[in-house]
Write a protein that holds these residues in place. Structure first.
Motif, PDB file in Angstrom:
ATOM      1  N   GLU A 176       3.400   8.818  18.656  1.00  0.00           N
ATOM      2  CA  GLU A 176       2.138   8.098  18.489  1.00  0.00           C
ATOM      3  C   GLU A 176       1.594   8.253  17.084  1.00  0.00           C
ATOM      4  N   GLU A 177       1.673   9.466  16.532  1.00  0.00           N
ATOM      5  CA  GLU A 177       1.240   9.667  15.149  1.00  0.00           C
ATOM      6  C   GLU A 177       2.077   8.824  14.190  1.00  0.00           C
ATOM      7  N   ALA A 178       3.377   8.777  14.449  1.00  0.00           N
ATOM      8  CA  ALA A 178       4.276   8.055  13.559  1.00  0.00           C
ATOM      9  C   ALA A 178       4.047   6.546  13.623  1.00  0.00           C
ATOM     10  N   GLN A 179       3.749   6.023  14.800  1.00  0.00           N
ATOM     11  CA  GLN A 179       3.470   4.593  14.890  1.00  0.00           C
ATOM     12  C   GLN A 179       2.161   4.238  14.189  1.00  0.00           C
ATOM     13  N   ALA A 180       1.139   5.076  14.363  1.00  0.00           N
ATOM     14  CA  ALA A 180      -0.123   4.832  13.660  1.00  0.00           C
ATOM     15  C   ALA A 180       0.076   4.919  12.154  1.00  0.00           C
ATOM     16  N   HIS A 181       0.908   5.879  11.726  1.00  0.00           N
ATOM     17  CA  HIS A 181       1.181   6.031  10.298  1.00  0.00           C
ATOM     18  C   HIS A 181       1.926   4.816   9.754  1.00  0.00           C
ATOM     19  N   LYS A 182       2.835   4.242  10.565  1.00  0.00           N
ATOM     20  CA  LYS A 182       3.555   3.033  10.156  1.00  0.00           C
ATOM     21  C   LYS A 182       2.591   1.879   9.915  1.00  0.00           C
ATOM     22  N   PHE A 183       1.695   1.644  10.886  1.00  0.00           N
ATOM     23  CA  PHE A 183       0.740   0.551  10.726  1.00  0.00           C
ATOM     24  C   PHE A 183      -0.157   0.792   9.517  1.00  0.00           C
ATOM     25  N   ASP A 184      -0.540   2.054   9.309  1.00  0.00           N
ATOM     26  CA  ASP A 184      -1.383   2.373   8.162  1.00  0.00           C
ATOM     27  C   ASP A 184      -0.647   2.132   6.849  1.00  0.00           C
ATOM     28  N   LEU A 185       0.641   2.481   6.817  1.00  0.00           N
ATOM     29  CA  LEU A 185       1.438   2.250   5.619  1.00  0.00           C
ATOM     30  C   LEU A 185       1.537   0.760   5.311  1.00  0.00           C
ATOM     31  N   VAL A 186       1.735  -0.057   6.338  1.00  0.00           N
ATOM     32  CA  VAL A 186       1.805  -1.510   6.137  1.00  0.00           C
ATOM     33  C   VAL A 186       0.476  -2.031   5.600  1.00  0.00           C
ATOM     34  N   CYS A 187      -0.625  -1.565   6.174  1.00  0.00           N
ATOM     35  CA  CYS A 187      -1.944  -1.995   5.694  1.00  0.00           C
ATOM     36  C   CYS A 187      -2.153  -1.628   4.233  1.00  0.00           C
ATOM     37  N   LYS A 188      -1.739  -0.420   3.858  1.00  0.00           N
ATOM     38  CA  LYS A 188      -1.904   0.012   2.466  1.00  0.00           C
ATOM     39  C   LYS A 188      -1.015  -0.781   1.528  1.00  0.00           C
ATOM     40  N   LYS A 189       0.223  -1.029   1.944  1.00  0.00           N
ATOM     41  CA  LYS A 189       1.115  -1.820   1.091  1.00  0.00           C
ATOM     42  C   LYS A 189       0.581  -3.239   0.892  1.00  0.00           C
ATOM     43  N   LEU A 190      -0.071  -3.765   1.904  1.00  0.00           N
ATOM     44  CA  LEU A 190      -0.653  -5.100   1.801  1.00  0.00           C
ATOM     45  C   LEU A 190      -1.973  -5.101   1.032  1.00  0.00           C
ATOM     46  N   LYS A 408       2.674 -13.306  -3.827  1.00  0.00           N
ATOM     47  CA  LYS A 408       2.634 -14.699  -4.276  1.00  0.00           C
ATOM     48  C   LYS A 408       1.812 -14.771  -5.549  1.00  0.00           C
ATOM     49  N   LEU A 409       2.431 -15.176  -6.623  1.00  0.00           N
ATOM     50  CA  LEU A 409       1.740 -15.251  -7.906  1.00  0.00           C
ATOM     51  C   LEU A 409       1.017 -16.579  -8.060  1.00  0.00           C
ATOM     52  N   ALA A 410       0.009 -16.591  -8.922  1.00  0.00           N
ATOM     53  CA  ALA A 410      -0.662 -17.838  -9.299  1.00  0.00           C
ATOM     54  C   ALA A 410       0.266 -18.651 -10.195  1.00  0.00           C
ATOM     55  N   PRO A 411       0.005 -19.943 -10.374  1.00  0.00           N
ATOM     56  CA  PRO A 411       0.870 -20.768 -11.227  1.00  0.00           C
ATOM     57  C   PRO A 411       1.068 -20.215 -12.635  1.00  0.00           C
ATOM     58  N   ASP A 412       0.075 -19.482 -13.152  1.00  0.00           N
ATOM     59  CA  ASP A 412       0.213 -18.923 -14.500  1.00  0.00           C
ATOM     60  C   ASP A 412       0.922 -17.569 -14.512  1.00  0.00           C
ATOM     61  N   GLY A 413       1.435 -17.126 -13.348  1.00  0.00           N
ATOM     62  CA  GLY A 413       2.163 -15.861 -13.270  1.00  0.00           C
ATOM     63  C   GLY A 413       1.305 -14.651 -12.996  1.00  0.00           C
ATOM     64  N   SER A 414       0.011 -14.831 -12.821  1.00  0.00           N
ATOM     65  CA  SER A 414      -0.868 -13.691 -12.572  1.00  0.00           C
ATOM     66  C   SER A 414      -0.891 -13.357 -11.090  1.00  0.00           C
ATOM     67  N   GLY A 415      -1.246 -12.102 -10.789  1.00  0.00           N
ATOM     68  CA  GLY A 415      -1.353 -11.646  -9.415  1.00  0.00           C
ATOM     69  C   GLY A 415      -2.383 -10.545  -9.315  1.00  0.00           C
ATOM     70  N   ASP A 416      -2.499  -9.960  -8.135  1.00  0.00           N
ATOM     71  CA  ASP A 416      -3.500  -8.913  -7.889  1.00  0.00           C
ATOM     72  C   ASP A 416      -2.894  -7.525  -7.775  1.00  0.00           C
ATOM     73  N   TYR A 417      -1.597  -7.398  -7.998  1.00  0.00           N
ATOM     74  CA  TYR A 417      -0.944  -6.111  -7.808  1.00  0.00           C
ATOM     75  C   TYR A 417      -1.373  -5.147  -8.917  1.00  0.00           C
ATOM     76  N   PRO A 418      -1.680  -3.884  -8.566  1.00  0.00           N
ATOM     77  CA  PRO A 418      -2.134  -2.918  -9.578  1.00  0.00           C
ATOM     78  C   PRO A 418      -0.996  -2.469 -10.488  1.00  0.00           C
ATOM     79  N   LEU A 419      -1.370  -1.766 -11.564  1.00  0.00           N
ATOM     80  CA  LEU A 419      -0.344  -1.272 -12.486  1.00  0.00           C
ATOM     81  C   LEU A 419       0.623  -0.325 -11.799  1.00  0.00           C
ATOM     82  N   ARG A 420       0.121   0.478 -10.883  1.00  0.00           N
ATOM     83  CA  ARG A 420       0.961   1.360 -10.088  1.00  0.00           C
ATOM     84  C   ARG A 420       0.657   1.130  -8.621  1.00  0.00           C
ATOM     85  N   PRO A 421       1.624   1.341  -7.715  1.00  0.00           N
ATOM     86  CA  PRO A 421       1.355   1.141  -6.289  1.00  0.00           C
ATOM     87  C   PRO A 421       0.140   1.934  -5.841  1.00  0.00           C
ATOM     88  N   ASP A 422      -0.654   1.309  -4.980  1.00  0.00           N
ATOM     89  CA  ASP A 422      -1.887   1.945  -4.508  1.00  0.00           C
ATOM     90  C   ASP A 422      -1.781   2.365  -3.051  1.00  0.00           C
TER      91      ASP A 422
END
Length: 425
Positions: A176-190, A408-422
């Motif tokens: 149960e802890e591992a499944q909750a951690h999986k969903f949390d990891l997906v939320c953070k990656k998104l 998904k990047l904008a037409p000019d190549g910009s996006g919202d991803y940080p300099l390092r994974p958050d």
């Protein structure tokens, strides 16, 4: 008859076979000192073995109750499968031997018995219902596996009702802890934040939708081809009073009308899409995102890109995932890139799926009588084989599990991803 069943077993599987076959005619064959013993109980079981020698014939005879294994934990047969090779080698008799074998065994031995009711029909017969991965055939494949019984899944999966690879944060973490951690990891990656809109394709019983809404303040829509899953998920959402921000629909993902989502999670759906359909699949998801939006694709993969699909006629294809297909993570990455995603992060959770499948198998074993009452003995046997075999497959690196994060990047190549994974990596 002149040829005993034991002698036939030795001819088919060899004197050094990893098992010994004890037959109803009093004979035995195969590996005389093998650690595994199979007991063949009747003529129908013999016909299963002759007409489909190897993995499929053994599975049919076992599921039908024509083949027994003394001392077997049917809910968790890991020890049995671990003692067998990944593939059982069959030594087919020479043509010159066939007349004598037919005389001894009788022509009836070559007539296949009816398939077990829990086995999907061969692919050529499924083709009569439509092309592989057509909407109708996809719905039938999902029904075969996911609509067994919600109560049965509760016994196997536990309170989380999460039927995808968990992510264990510690060696001693519970399922149960591992499944909750999986969903949390997906939320953070998104990169989920309050007020965002999430689309979860292949939503199952709604675990990802509920977690994202409860812990990240998003509005979430989930879709699944299983009516039983959707009904269960909606009731769970209502009980948790989340129905103002959460919904799981009985719907093909291709029929989602809404768009401009901030994030999409696809957890355990890609295996059912079909490798040839990846371009359309990822193009559709790309179109549903706003610029800067992220897709997290979580799926079982192969350890290479040379062998797409699944072995036709194998146990998994016929008993577990009809029309399921796998490929290597490299194919997934390239198809995502081809449809406009910038791939930001890739992670292999293979060892975590070893643990997850073992936990499910232990749950099945501990609840065996209830599982048999709920789904029937044949289905419960199939699940025991499937979960134990899957755990070994991940352990032996026959299969892997990858999360691939794209933006998904904008037409000019910009996006919202940080300099390092958050997301804490």
């Amino acid at each position: 008859m002149t040829t005993t069943i034991g002698e036939l077993a030795t001819r088919l599987f060899g004197a050094d076979a990893p098992f010994r076959l004890e037959a109803y005619d009093g004979s035995s064959g195969g590996g005389a000192d093998a650690p595994v013993v199979f007991r063949l109980l009747n003529e129908r079981g013999l016909r299963y073995l002759i007409t489909a020698p190897g993995e499929l014939g053994l599975a049919r005879a076992y599921v039908q109750g024509d083949l027994e294994v003394p001392g077997l934990d049917m809910g968790d047969p890991t020890a049995l499968l671990d003692a067998l090779p990944q593939q059982i080698q069959v030594q087919r008799p020479a043509l010159s031997e066939l007349p004598n074998l037919l005389r001894d065994l009788g022509i009836r031995s070559l007539v296949p018995p009816p398939l077990p009711t829990v086995e999907a029909v061969p692919g050529w017969r499924r083709a009569l219902e439509g092309l592989r991965h057509s909407r109708r055939r996809d719905a039938q494949a999902i029904h075969h596996h996911y609509d067994v019984s919600n109560s049965f899944y509760e016994l196997v999966l536990g309170p989380s009702m999460a039927y995808t690879c968990a992510c264990y944060p510690r060696e001693d973490a519970s399922l149960e802890e591992a499944q909750a951690h999986k969903f949390d990891l997906v939320c953070k990656k998104l990169g989920l934040r309050p007020g965002m809109r999430l689309l979860d394709v292949g939503a199952g019983w709604g675990g990802m939708v509920r977690h994202a809404v409860q812990h990240y303040g998003v509005t979430a829509l989930g879709v699944t081809l299983s009516r039983e899953q959707a009904t269960y998920a909606q009731q769970w959402i209502k009980n948790d009073r989340l129905d103002d921000r959460a919904e799981v629909r009985h719907l093909d993902y291709r029929d989602v009308a809404e768009g401009d989502f901030d994030a999409i999670s696809s957890i355990g759906l890609t295996e059912h899409i079909g490798v040839k359909n990846y371009p359309d699949y990822f193009a559709f998801l790309h179109a549903k995102l706003r610029p800067g939006g992220r897709l997290l694709n979580h799926s079982i993969t192969r350890p290479d890109t040379q062998h797409d699909g699944v072995p036709r006629g194998g146990f998994i294809n016929r008993y577990v995932f009809p029309d399921g297909e796998l490929t290597g993570v490299g194919t997934i990455v390239s198809r995502m890139q081809d449809q406009g995603f910038e791939v930001r992060h890739v992670e292999d959770l293979r060892e975590h799926y070893v643990r997850t499948c073992r936990a499910w198998a232990r749950n099945l074993s501990a609840s065996w009588d209830d599982a048999v009452e709920e789904a029937g003995l044949a289905t419960a046997k199939v699940w025991g084989l499937y979960l134990a075999g899957s755990s070994l497959g991940f352990r032996r690196n026959v299969v892997q599990l990858h999360q691939v994060l794209g933006e998904k990047l904008a037409p000019d190549g910009s996006g919202d991803y940080p300099l390092r994974p958050d997301f804490g990596v």
